[in-house]
Design an enzyme around this catalytic site. Structure first.
Site, PDB file in Angstrom:
ATOM      1  N   SER A 116      11.482  -8.703 -61.634  1.00 51.18           N
ATOM      2  CA  SER A 116      10.792  -7.763 -60.752  1.00 51.18           C
ATOM      3  C   SER A 116      11.293  -6.326 -60.887  1.00 51.18           C
ATOM      4  CB  SER A 116      10.904  -8.249 -59.312  1.00 51.18           C
ATOM      5  OG  SER A 116      10.108  -7.467 -58.481  1.00 51.18           O
ATOM      6  N   HIS A 117      11.900  -5.805 -59.830  1.00 49.09           N
ATOM      7  CA  HIS A 117      12.313  -4.401 -59.792  1.00 49.09           C
ATOM      8  C   HIS A 117      13.688  -4.173 -60.409  1.00 49.09           C
ATOM      9  CE1 HIS A 117      13.769  -6.646 -56.425  1.00 49.09           C
ATOM     10  NE2 HIS A 117      14.735  -5.769 -56.240  1.00 49.09           N
ATOM     11  N   LYS A 129      10.493 -18.072 -62.238  1.00 46.23           N
ATOM     12  CA  LYS A 129      10.014 -18.546 -60.944  1.00 46.23           C
ATOM     13  C   LYS A 129       8.862 -19.505 -61.181  1.00 46.23           C
ATOM     14  CE  LYS A 129       7.534 -15.598 -58.521  1.00 46.23           C
ATOM     15  NZ  LYS A 129       7.089 -14.522 -57.636  1.00 46.23           N
ATOM     16  N   ASP A 280       5.947  -1.952 -59.516  1.00 41.41           N
ATOM     17  CA  ASP A 280       7.267  -2.353 -60.025  1.00 41.41           C
ATOM     18  C   ASP A 280       7.163  -3.139 -61.327  1.00 41.41           C
ATOM     19  OD1 ASP A 280       6.233  -4.704 -58.987  1.00 41.41           O
ATOM     20  OD2 ASP A 280       8.199  -5.460 -58.381  1.00 41.41           O
ATOM     21  N   ASP A 282       7.047  -6.276 -62.278  1.00 34.20           N
ATOM     22  CA  ASP A 282       6.092  -7.372 -62.442  1.00 34.20           C
ATOM     23  C   ASP A 282       4.774  -7.136 -61.715  1.00 34.20           C
ATOM     24  OD1 ASP A 282       7.433  -7.631 -59.998  1.00 34.20           O
ATOM     25  OD2 ASP A 282       7.103  -9.793 -59.939  1.00 34.20           O
ATOM     26  N   ASP A 284       3.937  -6.539 -58.497  1.00 33.59           N
ATOM     27  CA  ASP A 284       3.587  -7.015 -57.159  1.00 33.59           C
ATOM     28  C   ASP A 284       3.931  -6.018 -56.056  1.00 33.59           C
ATOM     29  OD1 ASP A 284       6.299  -7.423 -57.365  1.00 33.59           O
ATOM     30  OD2 ASP A 284       6.259  -9.560 -56.849  1.00 33.59           O
ATOM     31  N   ARG A 285       4.623  -4.933 -56.393  1.00 33.57           N
ATOM     32  CA  ARG A 285       4.948  -3.942 -55.352  1.00 33.57           C
ATOM     33  C   ARG A 285       4.089  -2.699 -55.494  1.00 33.57           C
ATOM     34  NH1 ARG A 285      11.371  -3.929 -54.108  1.00 33.57           N
ATOM     35  NH2 ARG A 285      11.668  -6.176 -54.204  1.00 33.57           N
ATOM     36  N   GLU A 366       5.585  -6.853 -46.547  1.00 35.66           N
ATOM     37  CA  GLU A 366       7.018  -6.687 -46.361  1.00 35.66           C
ATOM     38  C   GLU A 366       7.360  -5.204 -46.460  1.00 35.66           C
ATOM     39  OE1 GLU A 366       9.579 -10.121 -47.861  1.00 35.66           O
ATOM     40  OE2 GLU A 366       8.332  -9.678 -49.578  1.00 35.66           O
ATOM     41  N   GLU A 367       8.495  -4.849 -45.853  1.00 33.93           N
ATOM     42  CA  GLU A 367       8.941  -3.455 -45.875  1.00 33.93           C
ATOM     43  C   GLU A 367       9.371  -3.001 -47.273  1.00 33.93           C
ATOM     44  OE1 GLU A 367      12.278  -3.285 -46.774  1.00 33.93           O
ATOM     45  OE2 GLU A 367      12.254  -5.486 -46.650  1.00 33.93           O
ATOM     46  N   SER A 368       9.545  -3.968 -48.186  1.00 33.30           N
ATOM     47  CA  SER A 368      10.046  -3.676 -49.525  1.00 33.30           C
ATOM     48  C   SER A 368       8.904  -3.345 -50.490  1.00 33.30           C
ATOM     49  CB  SER A 368      10.852  -4.871 -50.024  1.00 33.30           C
ATOM     50  OG  SER A 368      10.079  -6.059 -49.901  1.00 33.30           O
ATOM     51  N   LYS A 379       2.358 -11.005 -53.434  1.00 30.89           N
ATOM     52  CA  LYS A 379       2.066  -9.626 -53.106  1.00 30.89           C
ATOM     53  C   LYS A 379       1.446  -8.981 -54.331  1.00 30.89           C
ATOM     54  CE  LYS A 379       6.924  -8.149 -53.653  1.00 30.89           C
ATOM     55  NZ  LYS A 379       7.773  -9.349 -53.617  1.00 30.89           N
TER      56      LYS A 379
HETATM   57  C1  VG1 Z   1      13.815  -8.208 -52.063  1.00 35.18           C
HETATM   58  C2  VG1 Z   1      12.989  -7.697 -50.907  1.00 35.18           C
HETATM   59  C3  VG1 Z   1      12.051  -8.782 -50.421  1.00 35.18           C
HETATM   60  C4  VG1 Z   1      11.186  -9.263 -51.594  1.00 35.18           C
HETATM   61  C5  VG1 Z   1      12.071  -9.692 -52.743  1.00 35.18           C
HETATM   62  C6  VG1 Z   1      11.259 -10.060 -53.978  1.00 35.18           C
HETATM   63  O1  VG1 Z   1      14.588  -9.321 -51.633  1.00 35.18           O
HETATM   64  O2  VG1 Z   1      13.804  -7.232 -49.863  1.00 35.18           O
HETATM   65  O3  VG1 Z   1      11.258  -8.280 -49.379  1.00 35.18           O
HETATM   66  O4  VG1 Z   1      10.383 -10.343 -51.195  1.00 35.18           O
HETATM   67  O5  VG1 Z   1      12.956  -8.640 -53.104  1.00 35.18           O
HETATM   68  O6  VG1 Z   1      10.486  -8.985 -54.411  1.00 35.18           O
HETATM   69  P1  VG1 Z   1      16.147  -9.201 -51.208  1.00 35.18           P
HETATM   70  O7  VG1 Z   1      16.583 -10.624 -50.958  1.00 35.18           O
HETATM   71  O8  VG1 Z   1      16.842  -8.526 -52.334  1.00 35.18           O
HETATM   72  O9  VG1 Z   1      16.163  -8.355 -49.967  1.00 35.18           O
HETATM   73  V1  VG1 Z   1      10.090  -8.804 -56.077  1.00 35.18           V
HETATM   74  O10 VG1 Z   1       9.021  -7.569 -56.211  1.00 35.18           O
HETATM   75  O11 VG1 Z   1      11.727  -8.557 -56.606  1.00 35.18           O
HETATM   76  O12 VG1 Z   1       9.606 -10.320 -56.538  1.00 35.18           O
HETATM   77 CO    CO Z   2       8.198  -7.463 -58.008  1.00 36.55          CO
END
Ligand code: VG1
Ligand code: CO
Length: 546
Positions: A116-117, A129, A280, A282, A284-285, A366-368, A379
């Site tokens: 992801s990010h 995953k 991001d 992948d 999804d953000r 989500e806030e992220s 997402k």
């Molecule tokens: C983070 C975010 C969470 C999100 C997760 C996966 O997790 O806070 O809201 O669902 O990343 O996002 P954590 O456990 O680091 O707070 V992605 O775009 O990395 O699949």
């Molecule tokens: Co992502």
């Protein structure tokens, strides 16, 4: 072609986190590491009687090691008896596109390769995953058995064959399975066209509207080019950094004001376009900006909910909404006004799956920087961007006018998340344990300017299947309606990250500074004092404020 049985020994560290198994590339390249985890998935699926065909979707965000991993997984999937393997060209698929394909073709599930990010490259991060037949990340009812299996696994199945080309569309036989290399974009783009009024958005651009979409050299480039430039007709060059690169061009594919700073600078400059967005690694953000204005993800979810009926797909209204616990309650206020249910879930998209499948909610977030709906079970970054474009096309107001108008109507949940990264894992654990130990005594305590009303450790009971999740983060509520929450990240690969979530409600937005850090200054002090941040970590300044 004979199936090979390869002996292996377990690794003890294959417990999936917030979003699958995330480790460094060197971790994943240890002999047997990826194979063990993949075989654990297949062994659990073989023992699982849930419905689903013999088809698997496989793809990733194009980061370093993506294609090698896919070649390994293809051979193993064929050796494990899958009949059809759908792979994006070059091994590319965004996370929401995998979800879309699983649902559209009714497959047994899918495997997403992404961290992801997190940054990529030979020393960067990698991840894997499994997504279930509903298109969503495997719930804990599946990830726990996979982890248990990984602890005892002693063999995996593969084929002794050469790599197959993923560069051209078409079908190849692989040991009794058919590998189908598909256009990664087409099905997803069709889905978006079925949800949004692309003609209205085209008309907006025809009237001179200007936009910047920054794909950050991650997976959304080809998707955004096809949908925003080709189908909608935005000018060429609207989508930048559109070529997916194995190391994301050396960047950090995390759309927030720190890692997409150049976008913030551009939007604060004299020649800012009307709208900007980023996604991001992948896909999804999403991050949403207007000239001189950054939309917080929590506000974005609330604005989408309040304006949903402007979108063809949601014209009949929303069944309900959900947000993760750390996300602000801005969407709760919209739900209340609409007279629909609002659910509070633990962090991680897998917790929205049952609510979406059961028809209880239509939108969630989500806030992220994650927002989504029942169109897939992940997402979806580009979906959120198109949602905003559709709203802008209908309302013909600026991003800032829409959000400020929203605050005036519903009140404002001033919000920020502070991340303290690279902490010593033991120290961060002790900080959380110390907080947990005093939860019962916190009510009534004065901390700086704030008096505590209640505190708990968030636990969730899924209303659909009754499954439970404990210890999902500490919530502290104050007398004036403010809230702070404390959680440790579950997606990192080195050290610990403490997330501090800060929220203050003001009925009249004009009574506080528009800048959230200023408006939250007192609460930030109290939140740091309460957890004795300095004592445990020696820190007072976060690495990232969003
Ligand atoms: C983070 C975010 C969470 C999100 C997760 C996966 O997790 O806070 O809201 O669902 O990343 O996002 P954590 O456990 O680091 O707070 V992605 O775009 O990395 O699949
Ligand atoms: Co992502």
């Amino acid at each position: 072609m004979a199936v090979q049985t390869v002996e292996t020994t377990p690794f003890s560290d294959q417990k999936p986190g917030t979003s699958g198994l995330r480790k460094t590339v060197p971790d994943f390249r240890q002999p047997g590491y990826l194979e063990n985890f993949v075989q654990s998935i297949f062994d659990v699926l073989a023992a699982d009687q849930r419905p689903g065909g013999d088809t698997l979707v496989i793809g990733g965000d194009g980061r370093y090691y993506n294609e090698q991993a896919i070649q390994i997984i293809l051979r193993m999937a064929a050796a494990n008896g899958f009949k059809r393997l759908m792979v994006g060209r070059r091994g590319h698929l965004s996370t929401p596109a995998v979800s879309c394909l699983i649902r559209r073709y009714g497959t047994r599930g899918g495997i997403v390769l992404s961290a992801s990010h997190n940054p990529g490259g030979p020393e960067g991060d990698f991840g894997i995953k499994f997504n279930a037949p509903n298109g969503g990340p495997a719930p804990e009812g599946l990830t726990e058995p996979i982890f248990e299996r990984s602890k005892v696994i002693d063999r995996y199945y593969t084929l002794d064959t050469a790599d197959i080309s993923l560069d051209t569309l078409g079908e190849t036989e692989l040991g009794g399975a058919t590998v189908e290399v598909i256009d990664p974009v087409a099905d997803y783009a069709d889905l978006m066209a079925s949800i949004f009024d692309l003609d209205a958005i085209s008309d907006l651009f025809a009237n001179g509207f200007r936009m910047r979409f920054d794909a950050m050299h991650a997976i959304t480039g080809p998707y955004a080019k096809e949908i925003i430039e080709r189908r909608i007709g935005a000018p060429a060059g609207t989508v930048t950094n559109a070529e997916p690169l194995a190391d994301f061009g050396g960047g950090h594919p995390d759309p927030n004001p720190v890692h997409a700073h150049h976008l913030v600078t551009e939007m604060n400059g004299p020649d800012a376009p009307d709208f900007a967005a980023a996604s991001d690694g992948d896909g999804d953000r999403n991050m949403i900006l207007g000239p001189d204005f950054l939309v917080t993800p929590s506000d974005s979810l609330a604005v989408l909910a309040a304006n949903a009926t402007l979108i063809p797909r949601y014209a009949e209204g929303l069944a309900g909404v959900a947000r993760s616990m750390p996300t602000s309650a801005a969407v709760d206020r919209v739900a209340e006004a609409l007279g629909i249910d609002c659910y509070e879930t633990p962090t991680g998209w897998k917790f929205f799956g049952n609510l979406l499948d059961d028809g209880r909610i239509t939108l969630c977030g989500e806030e992220s920087y994650g927002t989504g709906s029942n169109h897939v079970r992940e997402k979806d970054g580009l979906w959120a961007v198109l949602f905003w474009l559709n709203i802008l096309a209908k309302r013909r107001e600026s991003v800032a006018e829409i959000v400020r108008g929203h605050w005036r109507r519903y009140g404002r949940n001033v919000y920020s998340r502070h991340d303290f990264e690279g902490l010593d894992g033991d120290a961060a654990g002790r900080l959380m344990e110390a907080l947990r130990a005093q939860l019962g005594e916190l009510a009534g305590r004065q901390v700086g300017d704030y008096r505590i009303r209640a505190a708990d450790d968030f636990a969730y009971r899924d209303p659909v299947d009754g499954s439970t999740a404990e210890a999902q983060g500490i919530r502290v509520y104050f007398e004036d309606g403010s809230r702070v929450a404390y959680r440790l990240s579950g997606t990192g690969t080195g050290g610990a990250t403490l997330r501090l979530y800060l929220e203050r409600f003001v009925a009249d937005p004009d009574t506080v500074p528009e800048d959230a850090q200023q408006a939250l200054a007192g609460l930030i002090d109290s939140a740091q004092t309460l957890c004795r941040l300095g004592d445990y970590t020696g820190r007072s300044e976060p690495d990232v404020r969003t």
